[in-house]
Design an enzyme around this catalytic site. Structure first.
Site, PDB file in Angstrom:
ATOM      1  N   HIS A  30      -0.105 -36.421   3.535  1.00 51.04           N
ATOM      2  CA  HIS A  30      -0.620 -35.058   3.402  1.00 51.04           C
ATOM      3  C   HIS A  30      -1.773 -34.997   2.413  1.00 51.04           C
ATOM      4  O   HIS A  30      -2.212 -36.009   1.874  1.00 51.04           O
ATOM      5  CB  HIS A  30       0.499 -34.081   3.023  1.00 51.04           C
ATOM      6  CG  HIS A  30       1.189 -34.356   1.723  1.00 51.04           C
ATOM      7  ND1 HIS A  30       0.541 -34.419   0.509  1.00 51.04           N
ATOM      8  CD2 HIS A  30       2.516 -34.565   1.436  1.00 51.04           C
ATOM      9  CE1 HIS A  30       1.409 -34.649  -0.458  1.00 51.04           C
ATOM     10  NE2 HIS A  30       2.617 -34.758   0.075  1.00 51.04           N
ATOM     11  N   CYS A  88       5.988 -38.852  -0.774  1.00 56.38           N
ATOM     12  CA  CYS A  88       4.970 -38.806   0.272  1.00 56.38           C
ATOM     13  C   CYS A  88       3.729 -39.597  -0.148  1.00 56.38           C
ATOM     14  O   CYS A  88       3.628 -40.090  -1.271  1.00 56.38           O
ATOM     15  CB  CYS A  88       4.585 -37.359   0.563  1.00 56.38           C
ATOM     16  SG  CYS A  88       5.933 -36.363   1.258  1.00 56.38           S
TER      17      CYS A  88
END
Length: 321
Positions: free
Chosen positions: A124, A132
């Site tokens: 992201h 992440c």
């Protein structure tokens, strides 16, 4: 390092990207493949030609990943995943809180069978991570537009290969005492099949591990925990020999009696280009430059630590992020 201007508009293929693809003999609709390297904090985007062979389009610096080297095994461990994943169009999120994102699909079949837990592990935007891979809004916007176009043009899903480091014999030697070594040696086989042939490896799972480029009697094993059934390699004899030679180089590197320095992981890593910006201008300004909503940089003091030197820098402004 110069950062492109931020835009709140949905990501789209820019004229500059299409031109760059063309210069490398690539088309926007060609299939894609992604490789991620934690230690180097880099994401590679590859494009396939008509023969199915991949060529590197671009290497993107990663702003932030969390945890340390090694696979993710449980919810809340802050680990970014390592392994082989496949991303379909339904896993793209155009309305992510981090601009846009795509879900890696963790846990995959093998990880779920092993009892690993966690969800919503993404690539992201912004520069914040709790498991992440954060690429900045500019970086993920370009990546998202390219992979979306490939999926819209007929590619069913694209493969993501996530590694602890570039899998050279030298790097294995540097990490010879790591408890994840047996797992990494398995990843190394898949890495080599792609790196040496530039063709996407076929991935299955049995005997509690990944297996690559195998054709099994009766189809791929359904239970990743059971012993591998009879199979034959779909790779050429020459390619198998090259993969075996690479394994020999790693075994030789691991056999050398040599002390290795301990890594000073406070929490994950950051590409050196972003570490320079963070040191120079502080966490608030960096967040402003790489995130539409100015999402705070996660644990900026930890991000300033270079795990491979054990040294940290001093941030130029106080931060409560």
């Amino acid at each position: 390092m110069e950062l492109a201007e931020l835009s709140g508009e949905p990501p789209k293929l820019s004229v500059a990207v299409v031109t760059e693809l063309g210069k490398k003999g690539m088309r926007p609709e060609d299939p894609v493949l992604v490789r991620i390297f934690k230690q180097e904090s880099e994401l590679e985007l590859w494009k396939a030609d008509a023969s199915g062979r991949y060529k590197l389009f671009k290497t993107y610096p990663m702003c932030r990943w969390s945890g340390k080297l090694g696979p993710k095994t449980k919810e809340g461990d802050r680990q970014a995943p390592e392994g082989f994943y496949h991303v379909s169009a339904s896993m793209l999120n155009p309305k992510s809180q981090y601009y846009v994102s795509f879900n890696l699909g963790y846990p995959n079949r093998l990880e779920a069978a092993l009892g690993y837990s966690g969800e919503a592990l993404m690539v992201h935007g912004a520069c914040s991570s709790s498991g992440c891979y954060a690429m900045t809004d500019q970086g993920v916007g370009e990546i998202y537009a390219i992979v979306q176009k490939a999926l819209q043009s007929g590619q069913d899903r694209f493969q993501v290969q996530a590694y602890p480091f570039r899998m050279t014999a030298e790097n294995f030697g540097k990490h010879r005492s790591d408890p994840n070594m047996s797992f990494w040696l398995t990843l190394k086989e898949g890495y080599d099949y792609f790196d040496l042939s530039k063709r996407q490896p076929k991935v299955a799972a049995c005997d509690r591990r990944y297996v690559f480029n195998r054709e099994f009697d009766g189809g791929d094993p359904r239970n990743p925990l059971t012993a591998c059934p009879p199979a034959k390699s779909i790779a050429s004899a020459d390619l198998q020999a090259l993969v075996a030679a690479e394994r020999g180089k790693v075994e030789a590197a691991l056999s050398v009696e040599k002390s290795t320095p301990a890594l000073a992981y406070v929490d994950g890593g950051m590409h050196s280009s972003f570490r320079t910006l963070l040191k120079k201008q502080g966490a608030s300004k960096l967040a402003e430059d790489i995130s539409i909503i100015k999402y705070p940089v996660s644990r900026p003091e930890a991000a300033l630590v270079d795990p491979y030197s054990g040294r940290s820098a001093v941030i130029s402004e106080p931060s409560n992020d």
